[in-house]
Design an enzyme around this catalytic site. Structure first.
Site, PDB file in Angstrom:
ATOM      1  N   GLU A  45       0.822  -1.214   0.000  1.00 29.68           N
ATOM      2  CA  GLU A  45       0.000   0.000   0.000  1.00 29.68           C
ATOM      3  C   GLU A  45       0.856   1.264   0.000  1.00 29.68           C
ATOM      4  O   GLU A  45       1.949   1.285   0.569  1.00 29.68           O
ATOM      5  CB  GLU A  45      -0.910   0.009   1.241  1.00 29.68           C
ATOM      6  CG  GLU A  45      -1.987  -1.039   1.136  1.00 29.68           C
ATOM      7  CD  GLU A  45      -2.980  -0.994   2.293  1.00 29.68           C
ATOM      8  OE1 GLU A  45      -2.723  -0.293   3.301  1.00 29.68           O
ATOM      9  OE2 GLU A  45      -4.021  -1.677   2.161  1.00 29.68           O
ATOM     10  N   GLU A  56      -2.389  -9.774  -6.631  1.00 26.94           N
ATOM     11  CA  GLU A  56      -2.468 -10.496  -7.903  1.00 26.94           C
ATOM     12  C   GLU A  56      -1.582  -9.840  -8.959  1.00 26.94           C
ATOM     13  O   GLU A  56      -0.921 -10.516  -9.751  1.00 26.94           O
ATOM     14  CB  GLU A  56      -3.912 -10.536  -8.404  1.00 26.94           C
ATOM     15  CG  GLU A  56      -4.895 -11.188  -7.436  1.00 26.94           C
ATOM     16  CD  GLU A  56      -5.509 -10.212  -6.429  1.00 26.94           C
ATOM     17  OE1 GLU A  56      -4.839  -9.251  -6.019  1.00 26.94           O
ATOM     18  OE2 GLU A  56      -6.665 -10.427  -6.041  1.00 26.94           O
ATOM     19  N   CYS A  90      -8.089  -6.238 -10.661  1.00 24.24           N
ATOM     20  CA  CYS A  90      -7.260  -7.442 -10.780  1.00 24.24           C
ATOM     21  C   CYS A  90      -7.885  -8.458 -11.740  1.00 24.24           C
ATOM     22  O   CYS A  90      -7.164  -9.189 -12.412  1.00 24.24           O
ATOM     23  CB  CYS A  90      -7.022  -8.064  -9.410  1.00 24.24           C
ATOM     24  SG  CYS A  90      -5.890  -7.088  -8.400  1.00 24.24           S
TER      25      CYS A  90
HETATM   26  N1  THU Z   1      -6.282  -5.918  -2.445  1.00 26.40           N
HETATM   27  C1  THU Z   1      -5.481  -6.772  -3.168  1.00 26.40           C
HETATM   28  O1  THU Z   1      -4.263  -6.857  -2.952  1.00 26.40           O
HETATM   29  N2  THU Z   1      -6.071  -7.511  -4.136  1.00 26.40           N
HETATM   30  C2  THU Z   1      -7.392  -7.447  -4.443  1.00 26.40           C
HETATM   31  O2  THU Z   1      -7.792  -7.814  -5.536  1.00 26.40           O
HETATM   32  C3  THU Z   1      -8.300  -6.908  -3.420  1.00 26.40           C
HETATM   33  C4  THU Z   1      -7.695  -5.742  -2.699  1.00 26.40           C
HETATM   34  C5  THU Z   1      -5.658  -5.077  -1.421  1.00 26.40           C
HETATM   35  C6  THU Z   1      -5.526  -3.632  -1.839  1.00 26.40           C
HETATM   36  C7  THU Z   1      -5.512  -2.926  -0.508  1.00 26.40           C
HETATM   37  O3  THU Z   1      -4.169  -2.881  -0.049  1.00 26.40           O
HETATM   38  C8  THU Z   1      -6.308  -3.822   0.417  1.00 26.40           C
HETATM   39  O4  THU Z   1      -6.457  -5.059  -0.250  1.00 26.40           O
HETATM   40  C9  THU Z   1      -7.694  -3.283   0.757  1.00 26.40           C
HETATM   41  O5  THU Z   1      -8.409  -3.003  -0.405  1.00 26.40           O
HETATM   42 ZN    ZN Z   2      -7.104  -5.982  -7.015  1.00 30.00          ZN
END
Ligand code: THU
Ligand code: ZN
Length: 134
Positions: A45, A56, A90
């Site tokens: 993040e 992903e 994703c």
């Molecule tokens: N997140 C992912 O890494 N992949 C996804 O497809 C769903 C969301 C992460 C992004 C963010 O850091 C956290 O989950 C909350 O949305």
């Molecule tokens: Zn995502």
């Protein structure tokens, strides 16, 4: 041969490396190539939120830079074991190099929920529409 359980276990391990100080929502992904290799990714993040790297995407990038372009399945796990599925962004990212029957395995804690990419993104726009334009 990599089993579905092993792929989910790799996603759980990747989840432990997540850097998610803002949401606190850790996500890991493990992408299986057609020739049996596994590439992991976790969310990273950013304080600005929009340029956050999703698990992903990180896994796909790691696989592509290692020379892979053909994929079989991805497992996704969150720290909450809540059966997280790939978000809309994703799904489109996976559709770039993965076919409709590509399997998406979601960690629901006491089991695996399975989807295909076509279940999650029916009628996806593919590179074909753009690449064949004259
Ligand atoms: N997140 C992912 O890494 N992949 C996804 O497809 C769903 C969301 C992460 C992004 C963010 O850091 C956290 O989950 C909350 O949305
Ligand atoms: Zn995502």
């Amino acid at each position: 041969m990599v089993t579905d359980e092993e792929l989910v276990a790799a996603a759980r391990e990747a989840c432990e490396r997540a850097y998610a100080p803002y949401s606190g929502y850790d996500v890991g992904a493990a992408l299986l190539t057609r020739d049996g290799s596994v590439f992991r990714g976790c969310n990273v993040e950013m304080v600005t939120f929009t340029n956050t790297i999703h698990a992903e995407s990180a896994a796909l990038g790691a696989a592509v830079v290692a020379g892979h372009r053909e994929f079989e399945a991805v497992a996704v796990a969150s720290g909450d074991r809540d059966g997280v599925t790939p978000c809309g962004l994703c799904r489109q990212t996976l559709a770039e190099l993965c076919e409709a029957g590509f399997r998406v395995l979601c960690d629901v804690g006491d089991g695996i929920e399975e989807w295909t990419l076509d279940d999650l993104l029916p009628g996806a726009m593919t590179g074909d529409e753009v690449a064949t334009r004259e």
